[in-house]
Design an enzyme around this catalytic site. Structure first.
Site, PDB file in Angstrom:
ATOM      1  N   GLU A  96     -65.906  10.729 155.336  1.00 47.33           N
ATOM      2  CA  GLU A  96     -65.658   9.331 155.037  1.00 47.33           C
ATOM      3  C   GLU A  96     -64.329   9.140 154.335  1.00 47.33           C
ATOM      4  O   GLU A  96     -63.776  10.061 153.716  1.00 47.33           O
ATOM      5  CB  GLU A  96     -66.789   8.735 154.221  1.00 47.33           C
ATOM      6  CG  GLU A  96     -67.036   9.411 152.905  1.00 47.33           C
ATOM      7  CD  GLU A  96     -68.130   8.699 152.138  1.00 47.33           C
ATOM      8  OE1 GLU A  96     -69.268   8.729 152.602  1.00 47.33           O
ATOM      9  OE2 GLU A  96     -67.822   8.113 151.091  1.00 47.33           O
ATOM     10  N   CYS A 109     -57.997   6.075 150.630  1.00 44.89           N
ATOM     11  CA  CYS A 109     -58.541   7.257 149.962  1.00 44.89           C
ATOM     12  C   CYS A 109     -59.084   8.167 151.070  1.00 44.89           C
ATOM     13  O   CYS A 109     -59.961   7.762 151.828  1.00 44.89           O
ATOM     14  CB  CYS A 109     -59.643   6.821 149.006  1.00 44.89           C
ATOM     15  SG  CYS A 109     -60.532   8.196 148.271  1.00 44.89           S
ATOM     16  N   CYS A 116     -67.997  19.752 149.795  1.00 40.08           N
ATOM     17  CA  CYS A 116     -67.158  20.351 148.742  1.00 40.08           C
ATOM     18  C   CYS A 116     -67.978  21.416 148.035  1.00 40.08           C
ATOM     19  O   CYS A 116     -69.161  21.208 147.770  1.00 40.08           O
ATOM     20  CB  CYS A 116     -66.747  19.270 147.739  1.00 40.08           C
ATOM     21  SG  CYS A 116     -65.675  19.895 146.415  1.00 40.08           S
ATOM     22  N   CYS A 120     -69.621  19.418 141.530  1.00 36.48           N
ATOM     23  CA  CYS A 120     -69.778  18.571 140.343  1.00 36.48           C
ATOM     24  C   CYS A 120     -71.111  17.816 140.470  1.00 36.48           C
ATOM     25  O   CYS A 120     -71.332  17.137 141.475  1.00 36.48           O
ATOM     26  CB  CYS A 120     -68.616  17.583 140.229  1.00 36.48           C
ATOM     27  SG  CYS A 120     -67.011  18.394 140.262  1.00 36.48           S
ATOM     28  N   CYS A 123     -71.435  14.010 141.485  1.00 30.30           N
ATOM     29  CA  CYS A 123     -70.701  13.560 142.669  1.00 30.30           C
ATOM     30  C   CYS A 123     -71.548  13.727 143.923  1.00 30.30           C
ATOM     31  O   CYS A 123     -72.132  14.785 144.152  1.00 30.30           O
ATOM     32  CB  CYS A 123     -69.420  14.389 142.779  1.00 30.30           C
ATOM     33  SG  CYS A 123     -68.641  14.336 144.395  1.00 30.30           S
ATOM     34  N   GLY A 173     -64.135  16.511 149.050  1.00 23.98           N
ATOM     35  CA  GLY A 173     -63.460  17.801 149.067  1.00 23.98           C
ATOM     36  C   GLY A 173     -62.455  18.006 147.956  1.00 23.98           C
ATOM     37  O   GLY A 173     -62.034  17.055 147.287  1.00 23.98           O
ATOM     38  N   GLU A 174     -62.099  19.274 147.749  1.00 23.89           N
ATOM     39  CA  GLU A 174     -61.068  19.665 146.777  1.00 23.89           C
ATOM     40  C   GLU A 174     -59.798  19.952 147.586  1.00 23.89           C
ATOM     41  O   GLU A 174     -59.703  20.980 148.264  1.00 23.89           O
ATOM     42  CB  GLU A 174     -61.555  20.895 145.998  1.00 23.89           C
ATOM     43  CG  GLU A 174     -60.490  21.642 145.217  1.00 23.89           C
ATOM     44  CD  GLU A 174     -59.620  20.772 144.322  1.00 23.89           C
ATOM     45  OE1 GLU A 174     -60.132  20.216 143.358  1.00 23.89           O
ATOM     46  OE2 GLU A 174     -58.392  20.659 144.594  1.00 23.89           O
ATOM     47  N   SER A 203     -55.433  14.733 144.260  1.00 24.99           N
ATOM     48  CA  SER A 203     -56.322  14.799 143.096  1.00 24.99           C
ATOM     49  C   SER A 203     -57.083  16.119 143.108  1.00 24.99           C
ATOM     50  O   SER A 203     -57.707  16.466 144.101  1.00 24.99           O
ATOM     51  CB  SER A 203     -57.304  13.625 143.164  1.00 24.99           C
ATOM     52  OG  SER A 203     -58.216  13.705 142.102  1.00 24.99           O
ATOM     53  N   SER A 226     -58.776  15.727 137.774  1.00 23.66           N
ATOM     54  CA  SER A 226     -60.124  15.227 137.444  1.00 23.66           C
ATOM     55  C   SER A 226     -60.586  15.964 136.194  1.00 23.66           C
ATOM     56  O   SER A 226     -61.129  17.055 136.278  1.00 23.66           O
ATOM     57  CB  SER A 226     -61.086  15.503 138.595  1.00 23.66           C
ATOM     58  OG  SER A 226     -60.667  14.809 139.737  1.00 23.66           O
ATOM     59  N   LEU A 227     -60.351  15.359 135.058  1.00 28.35           N
ATOM     60  CA  LEU A 227     -60.561  16.059 133.790  1.00 28.35           C
ATOM     61  C   LEU A 227     -62.010  15.917 133.294  1.00 28.35           C
ATOM     62  O   LEU A 227     -62.700  16.894 133.086  1.00 28.35           O
ATOM     63  CB  LEU A 227     -59.567  15.507 132.756  1.00 28.35           C
ATOM     64  CG  LEU A 227     -59.377  16.319 131.498  1.00 28.35           C
ATOM     65  CD1 LEU A 227     -58.938  17.734 131.796  1.00 28.35           C
ATOM     66  CD2 LEU A 227     -58.364  15.648 130.571  1.00 28.35           C
ATOM     67  N   HIS A 228     -62.439  14.711 133.079  1.00 28.15           N
ATOM     68  CA  HIS A 228     -63.824  14.340 132.731  1.00 28.15           C
ATOM     69  C   HIS A 228     -64.315  14.830 131.363  1.00 28.15           C
ATOM     70  O   HIS A 228     -65.250  14.251 130.822  1.00 28.15           O
ATOM     71  CB  HIS A 228     -64.809  14.758 133.819  1.00 28.15           C
ATOM     72  CG  HIS A 228     -64.415  14.333 135.194  1.00 28.15           C
ATOM     73  ND1 HIS A 228     -63.947  13.068 135.466  1.00 28.15           N
ATOM     74  CD2 HIS A 228     -64.374  15.002 136.373  1.00 28.15           C
ATOM     75  CE1 HIS A 228     -63.661  12.978 136.750  1.00 28.15           C
ATOM     76  NE2 HIS A 228     -63.905  14.137 137.326  1.00 28.15           N
ATOM     77  N   ASN A 302     -70.365   5.584 138.915  1.00 30.51           N
ATOM     78  CA  ASN A 302     -71.144   4.859 139.914  1.00 30.51           C
ATOM     79  C   ASN A 302     -72.342   5.725 140.300  1.00 30.51           C
ATOM     80  O   ASN A 302     -72.159   6.788 140.880  1.00 30.51           O
ATOM     81  CB  ASN A 302     -70.253   4.598 141.136  1.00 30.51           C
ATOM     82  CG  ASN A 302     -70.900   3.623 142.086  1.00 30.51           C
ATOM     83  OD1 ASN A 302     -71.584   2.699 141.661  1.00 30.51           O
ATOM     84  ND2 ASN A 302     -70.701   3.842 143.361  1.00 30.51           N
ATOM     85  N   CYS A 344     -67.843   8.970 146.372  1.00 26.69           N
ATOM     86  CA  CYS A 344     -67.476   9.676 147.595  1.00 26.69           C
ATOM     87  C   CYS A 344     -68.676  10.454 148.123  1.00 26.69           C
ATOM     88  O   CYS A 344     -69.485  10.963 147.375  1.00 26.69           O
ATOM     89  CB  CYS A 344     -66.293  10.593 147.361  1.00 26.69           C
ATOM     90  SG  CYS A 344     -66.596  11.904 146.174  1.00 26.69           S
TER      91      CYS A 344
HETATM   92  S1  SF4 Z   1     -65.900  15.372 142.266  1.00 31.58           S
HETATM   93 FE1  SF4 Z   1     -64.388  16.164 143.744  1.00 31.58          FE
HETATM   94  S2  SF4 Z   1     -64.286  18.366 143.269  1.00 31.58           S
HETATM   95 FE2  SF4 Z   1     -66.175  17.624 142.327  1.00 31.58          FE
HETATM   96  S3  SF4 Z   1     -67.744  17.989 143.893  1.00 31.58           S
HETATM   97 FE3  SF4 Z   1     -66.980  15.886 144.176  1.00 31.58          FE
HETATM   98  S4  SF4 Z   1     -65.422  16.056 145.731  1.00 31.58           S
HETATM   99 FE4  SF4 Z   1     -65.770  18.124 144.930  1.00 31.58          FE
END
Ligand code: SF4
Length: 360
Positions: A96, A109, A116, A120, A123, A173-174, A203, A226-228, A302, A344
């Site tokens: 997507e 985007c 991925c 995380c 996600c 994805g990364e 990113s 992507s720090l978080h 979200n 995502c």
């Molecule tokens: S936030 Fe990004 S790196 Fe983490 S699982 Fe989702 S897509 Fe992968």
């Protein structure tokens, strides 16, 4: 063998590759430029629409090449115009991508992998596991399919712009774990589609060796991290790659990245109540990133059906205030498509073919 296995897929061709292909067909070099204009600038999907090409050349193209085998199988638009596209790839996998409307500007985007494996837990993509890397053609075509929708007037209610102006690699994805394909797709998006290099952002969750490699590239890419969290144990849980590439090392390499490239980085910070959203967390963040040329983007979480939830708005504002007081440019990202499916991977997860969830 079908056409997608035997014919060149033109949306993945760089300019020199396209020129070589045209030469191998013993066509004049200017044909490459003509073709490039139709495919990348006008987002044409059919050879028969390329009205200034001779009939004979169009026939040759029809027989020997494919513009793209990918198709949009579902779109979902939320009230702010944000539109998610679910795209079927030639092997039946799907990805997507999203067109975001911000102050009547359009940002694409895009995804870099099917699924991925960073995993995380907050996600949707991370919950779905990893299938495979995308090819440059599959990445570029996400943009072209969205631009074709813009051309067809899908966003006329939300913007006067007829071009998507920015691209962020923040979909599934990364990107830095699919390094070569991502860089080749950026080459095409920049040189052939015409998106300025500064308007394309990669990113990453923090793949340190690849950030170091990116630093050595001749071009200065815009980077978002992507720090978080800057708390090692919290980040271990939120971004499991932290166990391999620690936040301390990540911040060191990020600092070097800004110094080497002269580019400002963006720190993405998804706010998760009870994990990373307190005033103490804000103070720790301000201390850890002090002196890094950066911008901080706070994102209200979200929900994707996991255990996490967004903090109240007042808590986010207080967090923002601490960073602003410390002198950082800090914004709160509007949660585009909140009334629909904004995280995502969610659109893909809901499509019938994906058996889910599988936590890795
Ligand atoms: S936030 Fe990004 S790196 Fe983490 S699982 Fe989702 S897509 Fe992968």
């Amino acid at each position: 063998m079908n056409d997608t296995q035997t014919k060149p897929i033109l949306v993945g061709y760089t300019r020199p590759e396209l020129e070589a292909l045209i030469a191998s067909w013993e066509e004049k070099p200017f044909r490459a430029r003509q073709l490039e204009k139709w495919i990348f600038e006008k987002a044409a999907r059919r050879f028969e629409d390329m009205s200034d090409l001779s009939k004979l050349f169009r026939q040759k193209l029809q027989e020997n090449a494919l513009i793209s085998p990918h198709e949009v199988i579902q779109t979902t638009t939320s009230s702010d115009g944000t539109t998610k596209f679910l795209i079927r790839l030639s092997d039946g996998q799907s990805v997507e991508c999203v067109t975001i409307v911000q102050e009547r500007r359009l940002t694409a985007c895009v995804s870099s992998q099917v699924g991925c494996n960073v995993g995380c837990p907050f996600c949707a993509t991370g919950l779905s596991g990893f299938r495979r890397n995308l090819t440059p053609a599959e990445i570029v075509d996400q943009f072209l399919l969205m631009q074709a929708a813009v051309n067809a007037g899908a966003f006329s209610e939300y913007t006067d712009n007829d071009r998507i102006s920015n691209i962020v690699f923040m979909g599934m994805g990364e990107p830095l774990l699919n390094y070569d394909a991502v860089l080749k797709s950026i080459e095409i998006l920049n040189r052939q589609v015409g998106i300025g290099i500064r308007r394309i952002t990669i990113s990453t969750s923090g793949v340190i060796p690849r950030i170091e490699r990116l630093m050595q590239e001749p071009r200065d890419y815009s980077l978002a991290i992507s720090l978080h969290s800057v708390n090692p144990s919290v980040r271990d849980e939120l971004v499991p790659i932290n166990k391999k590439y620690t936040v301390d090392e990540l911040l060191k390499v990020t600092r070097r990245y800004t110094e080497t490239t002269g580019r400002r980085v963006t720190f993405e910070y998804t706010m998760l109540e009870g994990y990373n959203s307190s005033l103490q967390d804000a103070e720790a963040l301000a201390k850890a990133i002090k002196g890094i040329h950066c911008h901080v983007n706070l994102i209200a979480y979200n929900p994707v059906g996991s255990k996490f939830q967004a903090p109240p708005r007042a808590e986010i504002l207080a967090f923002q205030n601490v960073l602003a007081q410390a002198g950082f440019p800090v914004t709160i990202r509007q949660n585009h498509g909140q009334d629909d499916m904004a995280a995502c991977g969610q659109l893909r997860i809901q499509s019938a073919e994906i058996p889910l969830p599988t936590v890795i």
